[in-house]
Write a protein that holds these residues in place. Structure first.
Motif, PDB file in Angstrom:
ATOM      1  N   ILE A  93       5.895 159.051  80.961  1.00  0.00           N
ATOM      2  CA  ILE A  93       4.539 158.758  81.442  1.00  0.00           C
ATOM      3  C   ILE A  93       4.592 157.870  82.681  1.00  0.00           C
ATOM      4  N   SER A  94       5.478 156.889  82.680  1.00  0.00           N
ATOM      5  CA  SER A  94       5.624 156.006  83.842  1.00  0.00           C
ATOM      6  C   SER A  94       6.055 156.790  85.068  1.00  0.00           C
ATOM      7  N   TYR A  95       7.024 157.689  84.879  1.00  0.00           N
ATOM      8  CA  TYR A  95       7.589 158.436  86.001  1.00  0.00           C
ATOM      9  C   TYR A  95       6.567 159.365  86.639  1.00  0.00           C
ATOM     10  N   VAL A  96       5.712 159.966  85.842  1.00  0.00           N
ATOM     11  CA  VAL A  96       4.753 160.946  86.363  1.00  0.00           C
ATOM     12  C   VAL A  96       3.383 160.301  86.591  1.00  0.00           C
ATOM     13  N   TYR A  97       2.718 159.917  85.518  1.00  0.00           N
ATOM     14  CA  TYR A  97       1.343 159.423  85.615  1.00  0.00           C
ATOM     15  C   TYR A  97       1.287 158.039  86.262  1.00  0.00           C
ATOM     16  N   GLY A  98       2.175 157.134  85.815  1.00  0.00           N
ATOM     17  CA  GLY A  98       2.161 155.788  86.360  1.00  0.00           C
ATOM     18  C   GLY A  98       2.463 155.765  87.842  1.00  0.00           C
ATOM     19  N   TYR A  99       3.365 156.627  88.264  1.00  0.00           N
ATOM     20  CA  TYR A  99       3.763 156.678  89.676  1.00  0.00           C
ATOM     21  C   TYR A  99       2.602 157.131  90.557  1.00  0.00           C
ATOM     22  N   LEU A 116       1.585 174.982  85.852  1.00  0.00           N
ATOM     23  CA  LEU A 116       1.442 173.964  86.891  1.00  0.00           C
ATOM     24  C   LEU A 116      -0.004 173.498  87.001  1.00  0.00           C
ATOM     25  N   THR A 117      -0.939 174.440  86.967  1.00  0.00           N
ATOM     26  CA  THR A 117      -2.353 174.085  87.068  1.00  0.00           C
ATOM     27  C   THR A 117      -2.781 173.195  85.913  1.00  0.00           C
ATOM     28  N   GLN A 118      -2.307 173.507  84.731  1.00  0.00           N
ATOM     29  CA  GLN A 118      -2.648 172.713  83.551  1.00  0.00           C
ATOM     30  C   GLN A 118      -2.096 171.297  83.667  1.00  0.00           C
ATOM     31  N   LEU A 119      -0.849 171.190  84.136  1.00  0.00           N
ATOM     32  CA  LEU A 119      -0.251 169.867  84.282  1.00  0.00           C
ATOM     33  C   LEU A 119      -0.958 169.062  85.360  1.00  0.00           C
ATOM     34  N   LEU A 120      -1.293 169.701  86.471  1.00  0.00           N
ATOM     35  CA  LEU A 120      -2.007 169.011  87.539  1.00  0.00           C
ATOM     36  C   LEU A 120      -3.357 168.502  87.047  1.00  0.00           C
ATOM     37  N   LEU A 121      -4.011 169.298  86.220  1.00  0.00           N
ATOM     38  CA  LEU A 121      -5.288 168.877  85.668  1.00  0.00           C
ATOM     39  C   LEU A 121      -5.113 167.664  84.757  1.00  0.00           C
ATOM     40  N   GLN A 122      -4.057 167.678  83.955  1.00  0.00           N
ATOM     41  CA  GLN A 122      -3.785 166.545  83.069  1.00  0.00           C
ATOM     42  C   GLN A 122      -3.526 165.279  83.872  1.00  0.00           C
ATOM     43  N   VAL A 123      -2.710 165.417  84.924  1.00  0.00           N
ATOM     44  CA  VAL A 123      -2.404 164.264  85.770  1.00  0.00           C
ATOM     45  C   VAL A 123      -3.674 163.747  86.443  1.00  0.00           C
ATOM     46  N   ASN A 165      12.768 167.202  77.470  1.00  0.00           N
ATOM     47  CA  ASN A 165      11.715 166.671  76.613  1.00  0.00           C
ATOM     48  C   ASN A 165      10.317 167.017  77.118  1.00  0.00           C
ATOM     49  N   ASN A 166      10.191 167.220  78.432  1.00  0.00           N
ATOM     50  CA  ASN A 166       8.904 167.583  79.032  1.00  0.00           C
ATOM     51  C   ASN A 166       9.133 168.711  80.036  1.00  0.00           C
ATOM     52  N   PRO A 167       9.419 169.913  79.564  1.00  0.00           N
ATOM     53  CA  PRO A 167       9.767 171.007  80.470  1.00  0.00           C
ATOM     54  C   PRO A 167       8.674 171.345  81.466  1.00  0.00           C
ATOM     55  N   GLN A 168       7.408 171.066  81.128  1.00  0.00           N
ATOM     56  CA  GLN A 168       6.317 171.383  82.039  1.00  0.00           C
ATOM     57  C   GLN A 168       6.377 170.557  83.312  1.00  0.00           C
ATOM     58  N   VAL A 169       7.025 169.382  83.237  1.00  0.00           N
ATOM     59  CA  VAL A 169       7.111 168.508  84.411  1.00  0.00           C
ATOM     60  C   VAL A 169       7.926 169.156  85.516  1.00  0.00           C
ATOM     61  N   GLN A 170       8.846 170.019  85.164  1.00  0.00           N
ATOM     62  CA  GLN A 170       9.694 170.664  86.160  1.00  0.00           C
ATOM     63  C   GLN A 170       8.867 171.493  87.136  1.00  0.00           C
ATOM     64  N   TYR A 171       7.777 172.079  86.674  1.00  0.00           N
ATOM     65  CA  TYR A 171       6.918 172.854  87.557  1.00  0.00           C
ATOM     66  C   TYR A 171       6.306 171.967  88.632  1.00  0.00           C
ATOM     67  N   LEU A 172       6.019 170.726  88.260  1.00  0.00           N
ATOM     68  CA  LEU A 172       5.416 169.796  89.209  1.00  0.00           C
ATOM     69  C   LEU A 172       6.444 169.240  90.177  1.00  0.00           C
ATOM     70  N   THR A 173       7.593 168.813  89.658  1.00  0.00           N
ATOM     71  CA  THR A 173       8.592 168.174  90.519  1.00  0.00           C
ATOM     72  C   THR A 173       9.193 169.146  91.526  1.00  0.00           C
ATOM     73  N   THR A 174       9.327 170.401  91.156  1.00  0.00           N
ATOM     74  CA  THR A 174       9.870 171.382  92.097  1.00  0.00           C
ATOM     75  C   THR A 174       8.913 171.645  93.250  1.00  0.00           C
ATOM     76  N   GLU A 175       7.629 171.320  93.044  1.00  0.00           N
ATOM     77  CA  GLU A 175       6.652 171.498  94.112  1.00  0.00           C
ATOM     78  C   GLU A 175       6.758 170.397  95.159  1.00  0.00           C
ATOM     79  N   SER A 202      -7.414 159.595  87.096  1.00  0.00           N
ATOM     80  CA  SER A 202      -8.816 159.270  87.375  1.00  0.00           C
ATOM     81  C   SER A 202      -9.327 158.200  86.419  1.00  0.00           C
ATOM     82  N   ILE A 203      -8.956 158.319  85.161  1.00  0.00           N
ATOM     83  CA  ILE A 203      -9.364 157.308  84.174  1.00  0.00           C
ATOM     84  C   ILE A 203      -8.742 155.962  84.512  1.00  0.00           C
ATOM     85  N   LEU A 204      -7.448 155.968  84.845  1.00  0.00           N
ATOM     86  CA  LEU A 204      -6.771 154.719  85.203  1.00  0.00           C
ATOM     87  C   LEU A 204      -7.391 154.099  86.450  1.00  0.00           C
TER      88      LEU A 204
END
Length: 291
Positions: free
Chosen positions: A105-111, A2-9, A173-183, A14-16
């Motif tokens: 990417i749209s669902y997570v980062y774009g949102y 979760l920490t890794q994914l949050l950092l990626q997001v 396809n992106n199992p790591q996203v589940q850690y974020l969405t469940t939060e 931040s760049i966007l």
């Protein structure tokens, strides 16, 4: 994970934001914001406090809302499936690795970018009315969405069409996203789609402020449409959820505009100041006449 994914997001958003603020908002407005942020914050404090309180309530209800849903909620999964059938499976016709990447990417980062950018952009405007309207609209979306999630228990297409959606399932396809969405959500929180309602809310505000931020309007519309489609493409929401989200967005935008215009703190302050001046005039005038 979760920490890794949050950092990626955080890094991606931040760049966007940096690119968007430079290209859309501009240096002059951002410079003025740095000088006047305190006064704008004071003016908008009630709207900010309301949004923070509702976000906190949503977090609390993620832990305690399940019991309320089981007691008062109505199970709607079969109803939704009966009404629209296999509509969401139509999006499988465009399924591909490239489409999976784009919509994920749209669902997570774009949102996340779509929600944060207009907050900063409208805070950078000299008048805070659009900023306050947006915050109130966000608050209404979350508050009404919370009530619906308690009253209507429904699982998304990913829980119904398990085999049919294996090509585009977000979690496969992106199992790591589940850690974020469940939060931030539960798998029964599908009606209405808050991804849709909040995205459409941003698009509506972008339309209203297109003369101020002409570059932001097409970006917001494209991102909003992509996010809405992604919720069905990835098997997260039914078409009914998306339609309900659009209706919720329209209601929240209209109501936020009415509330802010009707109960503007600036207007109330001016009215109070005028009444104080009138009272002082009525008090001082007799004494002047007697002298």
């Amino acid at each position: 994970m979760l920490t890794q994914l949050l950092l990626q997001v955080a890094v991606a958003v931040s760049i966007l934001l940096a690119v968007g603020l430079a290209g859309v908002v501009g240096r002059d407005r951002l410079s003025l914001l740095r000088k006047e942020w305190k006064s704008r914050l004071r003016t908008s404090a009630p709207a900010i406090a309301l949004l923070l309180a509702i976000l906190l309530l949503n977090r609390i209800m993620r832990q305690q809302g399940r019991g309320l849903s089981q007691t008062y909620g109505v199970h709607m999964t079969e109803v939704f499936y009966t009404i629209e059938g296999e509509f969401v499976l139509l999006f499988q016709a465009i399924a591909s690795p490239e489409a999976n990447t784009y919509f994920s990417i749209s669902y997570v980062y774009g949102y996340v970018f779509l929600l944060i950018f207009p907050v900063i952009a409208y805070a950078a405007l000299p008048k805070t009315i659009d900023f306050r309207r947006l915050l109130i609209a966000y608050s209404l979306n979350y508050a009404i969405g919370l009530v619906f999630y308690i009253l209507f228990i429904a699982y998304g297409p990913r829980n119904v069409f398990v085999e049919e959606l294996t090509q585009t399932m977000l979690y496969d396809n992106n199992p790591q996203v589940q850690y974020l969405t469940t939060e931030v959500n539960r798998n029964t929180n599908v009606f209405p789609s808050l991804h849709t309602s909040l995205s459409a809310t941003v698009a509506a505000f972008a339309y209203q402020t297109r003369s101020t931020y002409p570059r932001w309007f097409p970006i917001a519309v494209c991102l909003s449409i992509s996010i809405m489609i992604s919720t069905m493409y990835l098997g997260i929401h039914w078409g009914i959820d998306v339609l309900a989200g659009l209706a919720l967005a329209g209601f929240c935008v209209a109501l936020s505009t009415y509330l802010v215009d009707r109960w503007s703190l600036i207007v109330i302050f001016e009215q109070l100041r005028e009444r104080v001046h009138e009272y002082r005039d009525t008090v001082t005038t007799p004494s002047q006449d007697n002298s």
